[in-house]
Design a protein around this motif. Structure first.
Motif, PDB file in Angstrom:
ATOM      1  N   LEU A  18      -3.534   8.360   2.545  1.00 19.27           N
ATOM      2  CA  LEU A  18      -2.759   8.472   1.053  1.00 19.27           C
ATOM      3  C   LEU A  18      -3.384   7.283   0.273  1.00 19.27           C
ATOM      4  O   LEU A  18      -3.457   7.221  -0.881  1.00 19.27           O
ATOM      5  CB  LEU A  18      -1.526   8.262   0.990  1.00 19.27           C
ATOM      6  N   VAL A  19      -3.992   6.005   0.821  1.00 22.32           N
ATOM      7  CA  VAL A  19      -4.533   5.009   0.406  1.00 22.32           C
ATOM      8  C   VAL A  19      -5.958   5.075  -0.110  1.00 22.32           C
ATOM      9  O   VAL A  19      -6.698   5.458   0.880  1.00 22.32           O
ATOM     10  CB  VAL A  19      -4.107   3.581   1.151  1.00 22.32           C
ATOM     11  N   ASP A  20      -6.357   4.233  -1.285  1.00 22.48           N
ATOM     12  CA  ASP A  20      -7.820   3.983  -1.485  1.00 22.48           C
ATOM     13  C   ASP A  20      -8.173   2.646  -0.761  1.00 22.48           C
ATOM     14  O   ASP A  20      -9.454   2.669  -0.710  1.00 22.48           O
ATOM     15  CB  ASP A  20      -7.685   3.966  -3.016  1.00 22.48           C
ATOM     16  N   LEU A  25      -3.977  -1.929   4.211  1.00 22.47           N
ATOM     17  CA  LEU A  25      -2.862  -1.154   4.833  1.00 22.47           C
ATOM     18  C   LEU A  25      -2.289  -2.148   5.984  1.00 22.47           C
ATOM     19  O   LEU A  25      -3.087  -2.413   6.999  1.00 22.47           O
ATOM     20  CB  LEU A  25      -3.164   0.101   5.516  1.00 22.47           C
ATOM     21  N   GLU A  26      -1.083  -2.466   6.275  1.00 25.81           N
ATOM     22  CA  GLU A  26      -0.496  -2.983   7.213  1.00 25.81           C
ATOM     23  C   GLU A  26       0.865  -2.614   7.538  1.00 25.81           C
ATOM     24  O   GLU A  26       1.775  -2.512   6.413  1.00 25.81           O
ATOM     25  CB  GLU A  26      -0.460  -4.633   6.812  1.00 25.81           C
ATOM     26  N   VAL A  27       1.174  -2.147   8.733  1.00 26.41           N
ATOM     27  CA  VAL A  27       2.606  -1.587   9.050  1.00 26.41           C
ATOM     28  C   VAL A  27       2.790  -2.355  10.206  1.00 26.41           C
ATOM     29  O   VAL A  27       2.596  -2.702  11.128  1.00 26.41           O
ATOM     30  CB  VAL A  27       2.374  -0.156   9.465  1.00 26.41           C
ATOM     31  N   THR A  28       4.112  -2.897  10.069  1.00 28.87           N
ATOM     32  CA  THR A  28       4.909  -3.943  11.099  1.00 28.87           C
ATOM     33  C   THR A  28       6.074  -3.051  11.288  1.00 28.87           C
ATOM     34  O   THR A  28       6.723  -2.604  10.293  1.00 28.87           O
ATOM     35  CB  THR A  28       5.103  -5.244  10.549  1.00 28.87           C
ATOM     36  N   ARG A  42       2.667  -2.436   3.974  1.00 30.24           N
ATOM     37  CA  ARG A  42       2.149  -3.248   2.895  1.00 30.24           C
ATOM     38  C   ARG A  42       0.702  -2.688   2.612  1.00 30.24           C
ATOM     39  O   ARG A  42       0.053  -2.426   3.314  1.00 30.24           O
ATOM     40  CB  ARG A  42       2.034  -4.596   3.324  1.00 30.24           C
ATOM     41  N   VAL A  43       0.774  -2.752   1.196  1.00 27.23           N
ATOM     42  CA  VAL A  43      -0.532  -1.773   0.594  1.00 27.23           C
ATOM     43  C   VAL A  43      -0.951  -2.378  -0.389  1.00 27.23           C
ATOM     44  O   VAL A  43      -0.169  -3.292  -0.988  1.00 27.23           O
ATOM     45  CB  VAL A  43      -0.229  -0.311   0.529  1.00 27.23           C
ATOM     46  N   ASN A  44      -2.332  -2.402  -0.700  1.00 24.34           N
ATOM     47  CA  ASN A  44      -2.672  -2.790  -1.936  1.00 24.34           C
ATOM     48  C   ASN A  44      -2.144  -2.397  -3.234  1.00 24.34           C
ATOM     49  O   ASN A  44      -1.222  -1.189  -3.061  1.00 24.34           O
ATOM     50  CB  ASN A  44      -4.366  -2.240  -2.246  1.00 24.34           C
ATOM     51  N   VAL A  51       1.825   5.847  -2.336  1.00 21.77           N
ATOM     52  CA  VAL A  51       2.920   6.023  -1.174  1.00 21.77           C
ATOM     53  C   VAL A  51       4.215   6.343  -1.670  1.00 21.77           C
ATOM     54  O   VAL A  51       4.725   7.033  -0.668  1.00 21.77           O
ATOM     55  CB  VAL A  51       2.865   4.394  -0.395  1.00 21.77           C
ATOM     56  N   ILE A  52       4.524   5.740  -2.714  1.00 23.86           N
ATOM     57  CA  ILE A  52       5.928   6.237  -3.413  1.00 23.86           C
ATOM     58  C   ILE A  52       5.999   7.626  -3.582  1.00 23.86           C
ATOM     59  O   ILE A  52       7.139   8.416  -3.448  1.00 23.86           O
ATOM     60  CB  ILE A  52       6.179   5.229  -4.478  1.00 23.86           C
TER      61      ILE A  52
END
Length: 83
Positions: A18-20, A25-28, A42-44, A51-52
């Motif tokens: 989904l992201v440019d 991108l960080e997923v914890t 966490r995204v730019n 994402v929303i």
């Protein structure tokens, strides 16, 4: 692999296309004291809207899929987009 890692991996797999800015991108994911798994995305800042989604539909779908995956293990999941 435990549930926490599985959920983090699932969420990352769902969000990455989904992201440019995939490098940002960080997923914890971590397990709270009550056993709930908290996954944070966490995204730019330019990707946050993607994402929303419109009226929150995309993030809602991600939450639904994460909860469905965790329910196999009897776990509860919360997915949050962090600024």
């Amino acid at each position: 692999m435990d549930s926490v890692e599985n959920i983090a991996s699932l969420v990352e797999t769902l969000v990455a296309p989904l992201v440019d800015y995939p490098d940002d991108l960080e997923v914890t994911a971590e397990e709270a004291e009550d056993g709930t798994i908290l996954a944070e995305i966490r995204v730019n800042e330019e990707d946050a809207g993607k994402v929303i989604g419109r009226q929150g539909r995309v993030i809602k779908a991600i939450r639904t899929l994460a909860r469905a995956a965790a329910s196999r293990d009897g776990a509860a999941v919360e997915v949050e987009l962090v600024d």
